[in-house]
Design a protein around this motif. Structure first.
Motif, PDB file in Angstrom:
ATOM      1  N   ASN A 312      32.925  40.838  56.107  1.00  0.00           N
ATOM      2  CA  ASN A 312      31.562  40.659  55.144  1.00  0.00           C
ATOM      3  C   ASN A 312      31.631  41.663  54.251  1.00  0.00           C
ATOM      4  O   ASN A 312      32.386  42.803  54.453  1.00  0.00           O
ATOM      5  N   SER A 313      31.428  41.534  53.088  1.00  0.00           N
ATOM      6  CA  SER A 313      31.316  42.400  51.859  1.00  0.00           C
ATOM      7  C   SER A 313      30.326  43.395  51.842  1.00  0.00           C
ATOM      8  O   SER A 313      30.563  44.394  51.253  1.00  0.00           O
ATOM      9  N   ASP A 314      29.206  43.115  52.850  1.00  0.00           N
ATOM     10  CA  ASP A 314      28.158  44.117  52.931  1.00  0.00           C
ATOM     11  C   ASP A 314      28.401  44.992  53.974  1.00  0.00           C
ATOM     12  O   ASP A 314      28.139  44.547  55.177  1.00  0.00           O
ATOM     13  N   GLN A 315      28.676  46.157  53.931  1.00  0.00           N
ATOM     14  CA  GLN A 315      28.794  47.121  55.262  1.00  0.00           C
ATOM     15  C   GLN A 315      27.526  47.115  55.877  1.00  0.00           C
ATOM     16  O   GLN A 315      27.620  47.483  57.379  1.00  0.00           O
ATOM     17  N   TYR A 316      26.575  46.735  55.317  1.00  0.00           N
ATOM     18  CA  TYR A 316      25.173  47.033  56.468  1.00  0.00           C
ATOM     19  C   TYR A 316      24.801  45.603  57.005  1.00  0.00           C
ATOM     20  O   TYR A 316      23.805  45.185  57.498  1.00  0.00           O
ATOM     21  N   ALA A 317      25.688  44.544  56.757  1.00  0.00           N
ATOM     22  CA  ALA A 317      25.319  43.208  57.164  1.00  0.00           C
ATOM     23  C   ALA A 317      25.258  43.439  58.739  1.00  0.00           C
ATOM     24  O   ALA A 317      25.949  43.955  59.500  1.00  0.00           O
TER      25      ALA A 317
END
Ligand SMILES: Cc1cc2nc3c(=O)[nH]c(=O)nc-3n(C[C@H](O)[C@H](O)[C@H](O)COP(=O)(O)OP(=O)(O)OC[C@H]3O[C@@H](n4cnc5c(N)ncnc54)[C@H](O)[C@@H]3O)c2cc1C
Length: 349
Positions: A312-317
């Motif tokens: 996932n490109s969002d580390q906070y996903a």
């Protein structure tokens, strides 16, 4: 003493008159379907805790050859109706016959596998019996003090589980999500205590005529509920074409592809490939979630996966809180590299 009716038009029900746990056994092309065996296994535990019998109920045409096996999978008793008029499944007819049997024998609980057919059939039966129904059960518990069956399911959009008690109606009815309970082992030495053959009852005029039945051609792709390796894509893929990479990675790994509900809603993959609360529960050894945020309803479907890898490109996903290995980055860069390295590994070995 009978309990009061909750609706003046419904006859009051005395729960004390009801006993035994019933499992509806679904068949297709002369075979018992696995989700029915799964609830037979769970039903065995429930019946033991209640101190009651486990009854398998099977209706259709030329089904007598299937009866003995039901004892080997845990049933104490089989009640069946074998009649040519039941050769084709038809919900109003099957619902009528099963409700007729339930009215006669008064089960305490009546469970149906939550297959396409089960989800259609169970409300017909419940409506005839004027009882409630809980759909999509993921657990069945027993209040051993009160000898009461408690049905458990996830409510929409939440992590908690709803424990549902059927206060004044019987039987306690539910459709059970396939694949949440294991298929019991067949015990060749186990025998049924009794088999009851019932004649086809006089059923209501159904007011509909079945003109023809066309079988939908089944996809040759591996069903996700049976796959050991699943590569799954979500809205983060950006387009239907993104699934070409997902399928390629799945193929290199020797698995199959699936996706989130968003991927289904966008028309990128068929509903039968959706993982999650309103899709399927999967149990792979490896689940690779790509471009999937990790919403509670999605993660619900992968609780039984052994290893989860998230890209996932969002580390906070949120998916990163529910995975064993996480890769932060753009899937368009990561997945082709993974495919390349896996192919190289294969050619070396
Ligand atoms: C009653 C109910 C039942 C539901 N049942 C289900 C169900 O069965 N299954 C299910 O899946 N959902 C279900 N949902 C929907 C669920 O709440 C989420 O909306 C859904 O799972 C989100 O799908 P998604 O992760 O694909 O999309 P999104 O939430 O939009 O996430 C996309 C992710 O992709 C990432 N991303 C974007 N670009 C890239 C890139 N280039 N590379 C890598 N990552 C990228 C983003 O960071 C984001 O995390 C249900 C909802 C409700 C209310």
């Amino acid at each position: 003493m009978s309990t009061p009716s909750i609706c003046p038009e419904w006859n009051p029900v005395n729960p004390a008159e009801h006993k035994n746990v019933w499992i509806y056994i679904e068949t297709d092309k002369g075979q018992i379907l696995e989700p029915s065996l799964q609830i037979l296994g769970k039903g065995r535990e429930v019946a033991d805790k209640l101190g009651s019998k486990l009854v398998a109920v099977i209706i259709g045409y030329k089904i007598e050859g299937l009866i003995e096996d039901l004892g080997k999978y845990g049933a104490d008793q089989v009640i069946y109706v074998d009649d040519e008029k039941l050769s084709t499944y038809y919900a109003p007819l099957y619902g009528d016959v099963l409700a007729h049997l339930a009215k006669k024998y008064k089960p305490e609980a009546f469970l149906v596998a939550g297959t396409m057919r089960g989800r259609e059939l169970a409300p017909y039966i419940a409506n005839h019996l004027r009882t409630g129904i809980t759909a999509d059960l993921t657990m069945i518990e027993v209040d051993e003090k009160n000898k009461e069956v408690i049905l458990v399911r996830p409510p929409f959009g939440a992590w908690q589980l709803a424990h549902i008690r059927t206060m004044r109606r019987r039987p306690v009815m539910g459709s059970v999500r396939p694949n949440v309970f294991p298929t019991p082992k067949k015990d060749e030495n186990r025998k049924l205590e009794s088999i009851i053959k019932e004649e086809l009852p006089e059923v209501h005029e159904i007011g509909l005529e079945l003109i023809s039945r066309v079988e939908i051609q089944k996809s040759e792709e591996m069903p996700i509920e049976k796959a050991e390796i699943i590569v799954s894509g979500g809205r983060g893929l950006g387009s239907k074409e993104g699934f070409e990479l997902i399928k390629e990675l799945a193929s290199v790994l020797g698995g199959t592809y699936a996706g989130s509900r968003k991927a289904v809603d966008l028309g990128w993959i068929p509903h039968e490939r959706q993982v999650g609360q309103t899709g399927k529960t999967v149990k792979p050894n490896l689940y690779v979630a790509i471009g999937i945020s990790g919403a509670a309803q999605h993660v619900f479907g992968i609780r039984e996966a052994k290893i989860v890898v998230a890209i996932n490109s969002d580390q906070y996903a949120p998916i990163f809180e529910n995975c064993d290995y996480g890769i932060v980055g753009d899937y368009k860069k990561i997945v082709p590299e993974l495919i390349k390295q896996l192919k190289e590994l294969k050619t070396k070995s």
